[in-house]
Motif scaffolding. Structure first.
Motif, PDB file in Angstrom:
ATOM      1  N   PHE A 255       0.849  -1.215   0.000  1.00 41.01           N
ATOM      2  CA  PHE A 255       0.000   0.000   0.000  1.00 41.01           C
ATOM      3  C   PHE A 255       0.870   1.246   0.000  1.00 41.01           C
ATOM      4  N   ARG A 256       1.883   1.244   0.815  1.00 43.82           N
ATOM      5  CA  ARG A 256       2.739   2.421   0.922  1.00 43.82           C
ATOM      6  C   ARG A 256       3.557   2.623  -0.354  1.00 43.82           C
ATOM      7  N   ASN A 257       3.767   1.514  -1.070  1.00 48.16           N
ATOM      8  CA  ASN A 257       4.545   1.588  -2.310  1.00 48.16           C
ATOM      9  C   ASN A 257       3.649   1.824  -3.509  1.00 48.16           C
ATOM     10  N   GLY A 258       2.349   1.943  -3.298  1.00 40.83           N
ATOM     11  CA  GLY A 258       1.405   2.237  -4.372  1.00 40.83           C
ATOM     12  C   GLY A 258       0.881   1.026  -5.087  1.00 40.83           C
ATOM     13  N   GLU A 259       1.180  -0.167  -4.622  1.00 37.14           N
ATOM     14  CA  GLU A 259       0.693  -1.384  -5.288  1.00 37.14           C
ATOM     15  C   GLU A 259      -0.591  -1.848  -4.567  1.00 37.14           C
ATOM     16  N   HIS A 260      -1.651  -1.121  -4.795  1.00 42.69           N
ATOM     17  CA  HIS A 260      -2.886  -1.325  -4.036  1.00 42.69           C
ATOM     18  C   HIS A 260      -3.595  -2.619  -4.386  1.00 42.69           C
ATOM     19  N   ALA A 261      -3.607  -2.974  -5.631  1.00 42.50           N
ATOM     20  CA  ALA A 261      -4.373  -4.150  -6.053  1.00 42.50           C
ATOM     21  C   ALA A 261      -3.859  -5.402  -5.364  1.00 42.50           C
ATOM     22  N   GLU A 262      -2.531  -5.615  -5.430  1.00 45.65           N
ATOM     23  CA  GLU A 262      -1.968  -6.813  -4.790  1.00 45.65           C
ATOM     24  C   GLU A 262      -2.175  -6.752  -3.283  1.00 45.65           C
ATOM     25  N   ALA A 263      -2.035  -5.530  -2.703  1.00 50.32           N
ATOM     26  CA  ALA A 263      -2.207  -5.387  -1.260  1.00 50.32           C
ATOM     27  C   ALA A 263      -3.622  -5.768  -0.843  1.00 50.32           C
ATOM     28  N   CYS A 264      -4.604  -5.314  -1.623  1.00 46.93           N
ATOM     29  CA  CYS A 264      -6.007  -5.644  -1.294  1.00 46.93           C
ATOM     30  C   CYS A 264      -6.243  -7.143  -1.409  1.00 46.93           C
ATOM     31  N   GLU A 265      -5.645  -7.724  -2.412  1.00 45.39           N
ATOM     32  CA  GLU A 265      -5.821  -9.165  -2.598  1.00 45.39           C
ATOM     33  C   GLU A 265      -5.259  -9.933  -1.407  1.00 45.39           C
ATOM     34  N   ILE A 266      -4.093  -9.478  -0.890  1.00 51.07           N
ATOM     35  CA  ILE A 266      -3.497 -10.136   0.269  1.00 51.07           C
ATOM     36  C   ILE A 266      -4.396  -9.960   1.505  1.00 51.07           C
ATOM     37  N   ILE A 267      -4.917  -8.703   1.732  1.00 52.33           N
ATOM     38  CA  ILE A 267      -5.778  -8.429   2.897  1.00 52.33           C
ATOM     39  C   ILE A 267      -7.006  -9.328   2.864  1.00 52.33           C
ATOM     40  N   LEU A 268      -7.638  -9.400   1.717  1.00 45.90           N
ATOM     41  CA  LEU A 268      -8.862 -10.201   1.607  1.00 45.90           C
ATOM     42  C   LEU A 268      -8.569 -11.690   1.742  1.00 45.90           C
ATOM     43  N   GLY A 269      -7.304 -12.082   1.541  1.00 46.41           N
ATOM     44  CA  GLY A 269      -6.956 -13.491   1.646  1.00 46.41           C
ATOM     45  C   GLY A 269      -6.694 -13.956   3.060  1.00 46.41           C
ATOM     46  N   VAL A 270      -6.560 -13.031   4.005  1.00 41.61           N
ATOM     47  CA  VAL A 270      -6.292 -13.403   5.404  1.00 41.61           C
ATOM     48  C   VAL A 270      -7.622 -13.640   6.119  1.00 41.61           C
ATOM     49  N   PRO A 271      -7.859 -14.833   6.668  1.00 40.41           N
ATOM     50  CA  PRO A 271      -9.123 -15.111   7.374  1.00 40.41           C
ATOM     51  C   PRO A 271      -9.246 -14.245   8.638  1.00 40.41           C
TER      52      PRO A 271
ATOM     53  N   ALA B   9      -5.998  -0.192   4.741  1.00 45.96           N
ATOM     54  CA  ALA B   9      -6.274  -0.351   3.309  1.00 45.96           C
ATOM     55  C   ALA B   9      -7.294   0.675   2.845  1.00 45.96           C
ATOM     56  N   LEU B  10      -8.339   0.874   3.625  1.00 44.17           N
ATOM     57  CA  LEU B  10      -9.362   1.854   3.237  1.00 44.17           C
ATOM     58  C   LEU B  10      -8.790   3.266   3.214  1.00 44.17           C
ATOM     59  N   GLU B  11      -7.886   3.557   4.117  1.00 45.57           N
ATOM     60  CA  GLU B  11      -7.282   4.883   4.135  1.00 45.57           C
ATOM     61  C   GLU B  11      -6.412   5.095   2.907  1.00 45.57           C
ATOM     62  N   PHE B  12      -5.666   4.069   2.499  1.00 46.54           N
ATOM     63  CA  PHE B  12      -4.827   4.204   1.310  1.00 46.54           C
ATOM     64  C   PHE B  12      -5.671   4.258   0.051  1.00 46.54           C
TER      65      PHE B  12
ATOM     66  N   ALA C 116     -12.550  -4.083  -4.633  1.00 39.97           N
ATOM     67  CA  ALA C 116     -11.766  -4.490  -3.474  1.00 39.97           C
ATOM     68  C   ALA C 116     -12.099  -3.628  -2.268  1.00 39.97           C
ATOM     69  N   GLY C 117     -12.253  -2.308  -2.503  1.00 40.79           N
ATOM     70  CA  GLY C 117     -12.592  -1.424  -1.394  1.00 40.79           C
ATOM     71  C   GLY C 117     -13.932  -1.775  -0.764  1.00 40.79           C
ATOM     72  N   GLU C 118     -14.924  -2.076  -1.592  1.00 40.83           N
ATOM     73  CA  GLU C 118     -16.243  -2.442  -1.062  1.00 40.83           C
ATOM     74  C   GLU C 118     -16.158  -3.709  -0.229  1.00 40.83           C
ATOM     75  N   LYS C 119     -15.361  -4.664  -0.706  1.00 35.10           N
ATOM     76  CA  LYS C 119     -15.240  -5.917   0.031  1.00 35.10           C
ATOM     77  C   LYS C 119     -14.572  -5.702   1.388  1.00 35.10           C
ATOM     78  N   ILE C 120     -13.484  -4.926   1.372  1.00 39.23           N
ATOM     79  CA  ILE C 120     -12.782  -4.667   2.642  1.00 39.23           C
ATOM     80  C   ILE C 120     -13.681  -3.900   3.614  1.00 39.23           C
ATOM     81  N   LEU C 121     -14.387  -2.870   3.079  1.00 35.70           N
ATOM     82  CA  LEU C 121     -15.281  -2.073   3.940  1.00 35.70           C
ATOM     83  C   LEU C 121     -16.392  -2.937   4.526  1.00 35.70           C
ATOM     84  N   LEU C 122     -16.986  -3.763   3.690  1.00 41.10           N
ATOM     85  CA  LEU C 122     -18.081  -4.612   4.171  1.00 41.10           C
ATOM     86  C   LEU C 122     -17.586  -5.554   5.247  1.00 41.10           C
ATOM     87  N   ARG C 123     -16.399  -6.162   5.018  1.00 36.53           N
ATOM     88  CA  ARG C 123     -15.889  -7.112   6.002  1.00 36.53           C
ATOM     89  C   ARG C 123     -15.544  -6.413   7.318  1.00 36.53           C
TER      90      ARG C 123
END
Length: 644
Positions: free
Chosen positions: A174-190, A206-209, A217-224
């Motif tokens: 996220f800090r390096n600007g690679e948001h897509a992969e970062a979101c995928e990793i976040i959503l992959g952690v139970p 993630a939502l802040e970045f 991805a943002g909707e999924k993270i926010l909902l979870r």
């Protein structure tokens, strides 16, 4: 009705009147004073009765409030046994049961809201952890840190360590600007892992970045994340962390209303910070927070927080549905609240509310006056009735005394009349007898003349005595009439004959007329003759000097009409109404020219009434009088006693 009262009689009447006025005024003034005092006392009594009634109602309202709030604490105590502290907190907050809840264990340690903790159990003994964190936070070499975190996430045998490394990798991406992969990793952690607390923080990161939650991805993270924050059965989140994340989401997205427990969480957190060790008792106690009051459960393990407005609103709503009054309003006042200016009555709000008061205000202030007025009206009317009864009694007494005075005057008049009526013929007879006895020789003609005069005086005396005897029988109701068939003509002629020679003298013209074919009259012969004779005597006395007397018998509308008319002094309407009263005489002095005792017409009235007839008087002053006897043709039976 009788002789004109003398000056002494008038003085007695005045004294009697003054005495009666005093006797009437004294009790009347006393009654009015009593009514005035009673009305004032009634107003005070009405206030007291109303106050007692409302005080009793307020005590009932106090019991209702006490039962209600004690029932709430018992309900929370029961639910505490069924739910975890966090779940109970959520139920209370979302259901609007209270403004906050704090749960403690028996030793007094706070169970919820709990403090912020970190995930435990991740092994970071590998030197690469320190190197990666140094590259990330100190030298800010994100690509190098990303490479190390990626190796740790793939090579670490510990599942917790792998997921911790994955979260660190996502953070660096996220800090390096690679948001897509970062979101995928976040959503992959139970969410039910040992790093669940850090996962929530990284989801917030993630939502802040991302800044935009509209992406997939943002909707999924926010909902979870929102689901986790609302789920109080998830024990991996502490209260402090939950408040922190809710606050950050609110600041980021402006969706404070999506978390119904957010305000409750903040209130509870503020209370814990202000009073770490509270006293838990089932009473409403003031807290260090402004307008916040605490109420504990009986077991001392749960504390409910209420805003003052909530307490007042809920209590007054309860009272309006169970103990409302149409004429008054009940308010619950906190200890620091001033009394209502219109407050009529106040009582303590009960054991649950130390220092609180139930205040009652009248919707219509004139209700007390109206209640007092209704009773005062009864009191006033009672007083007036007593005064009226007193007046009636005084009037009755006055009439009784007046009657007794009239009887006394009647006795005096009777004595005077009897003395005069008896003394005059007796004196005349004595004078005639003395004259005869004083003569040296008896002259036959003179003696005969004197004896005739003595006979006339004797007849006059007999008539007076007959009237008194008739009056006595009338007064004692002992007169008996014997009714027989009578010829009217014979009755008239007999009456004229009994009247004597004076009706045939030169100064008297007697005209007797009897119609032919008059019906037979059922009557007491002697009584009717007496009545006619008294009318003739009355006409003779008041028709001086040239007497013109008429007696006429006829039939009129089924009645026998016997009229005696004269050309005498006549009667006024007022006098005509009283001439039949006993002892009444038009000439009231004992020196009158007319003779008699005032009983003649009253005897006529008595006889006519006994025959079911009527005596009619037609007269005008100076024009003479006509006395008419009207008798029914066939009435009454023989030997019947007739009351006057």
């Amino acid at each position: 009705m009788f002789a004109k009262p003398s000056s002494s009689d008038r003085g007695s009447v005045v004294r009697l009147a003054l005495l009666l006025i005093i006797l009437l005024a004294v009790p009347s003034i006393g009654v009015l004073w009593f009514v005035s005092v009673a009305m004032n006392n009634e107003q005070l009594a009405s206030r007291q009765r109303m106050a007692d009634a409302y005080r009793l109602h307020l005590r009932g309202a106090t019991r209702i409030l006490t039962d209600h709030w004690q029932a709430k604490t018992r309900e929370i105590q029961q639910r505490r046994q069924e739910l975890t502290p966090a779940a109970l907190f959520a139920e209370v907050a979302s259901g609007g049961f209270a403004d906050a809840l704090l749960a403690y264990n028996p030793e007094g340690r706070l169970l919820y809201p709990n403090e912020l903790t970190r995930d435990e159990g991740v092994d970071k003994s590998d030197a690469r952890w320190s190197e990666a964190e140094s590259l990330e936070f100190q030298t800010l070499d994100l690509p190098a840190a990303i490479a190390i975190y990626r190796d740790l996430a793939s090579e670490n045998e510990s599942e917790a360590a792998k997921r911790q490394a994955s979260l660190a990798l996502a953070r660096c991406l996220f800090r390096n600007g690679e948001h897509a992969e970062a979101c995928e990793i976040i959503l992959g952690v139970p969410q039910d892992t040992a790093v669940a607390r850090d996962l929530a923080n990284h989801e917030m990161l993630a939502l802040e970045f991302l800044g935009d939650t509209k992406s997939n991805a943002g909707e999924k993270i926010l909902l979870r994340l929102e689901q986790r924050l609302r789920n109080y059965n998830d024990l991996t989140l502490s209260s402090a962390q939950r408040v922190f994340l809710m606050n950050r989401l609110t600041e980021l997205l402006g969706k404070e209303t999506q978390f119904p427990t957010f305000a409750t969480e903040r209130t509870a957190a503020s209370f814990v910070a202000a009073q770490p060790v509270p006293t838990i008792v089932p009473l409403f106690l003031r807290t260090p927070l402004a307008d916040i009051w605490q109420l504990g459960t009986p077991d001392g393990k749960t504390l409910l927080l209420f805003g003052r407005d909530r307490i007042v609103s809920e209590s007054e709503t309860l009272l309006s549905s169970t103990a409302s009054l149409d004429a008054a309003t009940i308010r619950l006042l906190a200890p620091d609240q001033n009394a209502d200016p219109d407050e009529y009555l106040a009582v303590t709000a009960g054991d649950v509310f130390p220092g609180w008061r139930l205040s009652l205000s009248l919707n219509d202030k004139s209700e007390i006056e109206r209640a007092a007025t209704r009773r005062n009206t009864i009191t006033l009317w009672t007083g007036l009735m007593v005064i009226l009864a007193t007046c009636a009694l005084m009037l009755l007494i006055a009439r009784t005394v007046q009657h007794q005075m009239q009887l006394a005057r009647l006795k005096n008049d009777l004595v005077g009349t009897v003395s005069h009526e008896l003394k005059t013929p007796l004196a005349s007879m004595r004078l005639l007898v003395d004259t005869l006895l004083d003569a040296e020789s008896f002259d036959e003609n003179l003696t005969r003349e004197y004896l005739q005069l003595i006979g006339k005086e004797n007849e006059r005396l007999c008539r007076v005595m007959d009237n008194f005897l008739a009056f006595s029988r009338m007064d004692r109701r002992m007169h008996t009439f014997t009714f027989v068939p009578c010829d009217v003509r014979k009755l008239i002629l007999r009456s004229v004959e009994a009247a004597g020679d004076r009706f045939h003298a030169a100064d008297c013209q007697l005209d007797v007329r009897v119609d032919d074919d008059l019906p037979t009259l059922n009557a007491d012969t002697d009584a009717i003759v007496t009545a006619i004779l008294n009318l003739l005597e009355n006409a003779y006395k008041y028709s001086d000097p040239v007497r013109q007397i008429q007696i006429h018998a006829s039939e009129q509308a089924g009645r026998i009409r016997i009229a005696v008319a004269d050309n005498g002094i006549g009667l006024s309407r007022r006098t005509a109404a009283k001439v039949c009263q006993r002892f009444y005489q038009v000439d009231r002095s004992l020196a009158r020219k007319g003779q008699g005792c005032g009983l003649g017409l009253s005897i006529v009235q008595f006889i006519v009434s006994a025959h079911h007839g009527r005596l009619q008087i037609d007269s005008l002053p100076g024009s003479g009088s006509t006395f008419t006897i009207l008798l029914p043709v066939a009435e009454a039976s023989q030997g019947r006693e007739i009351a006057p």
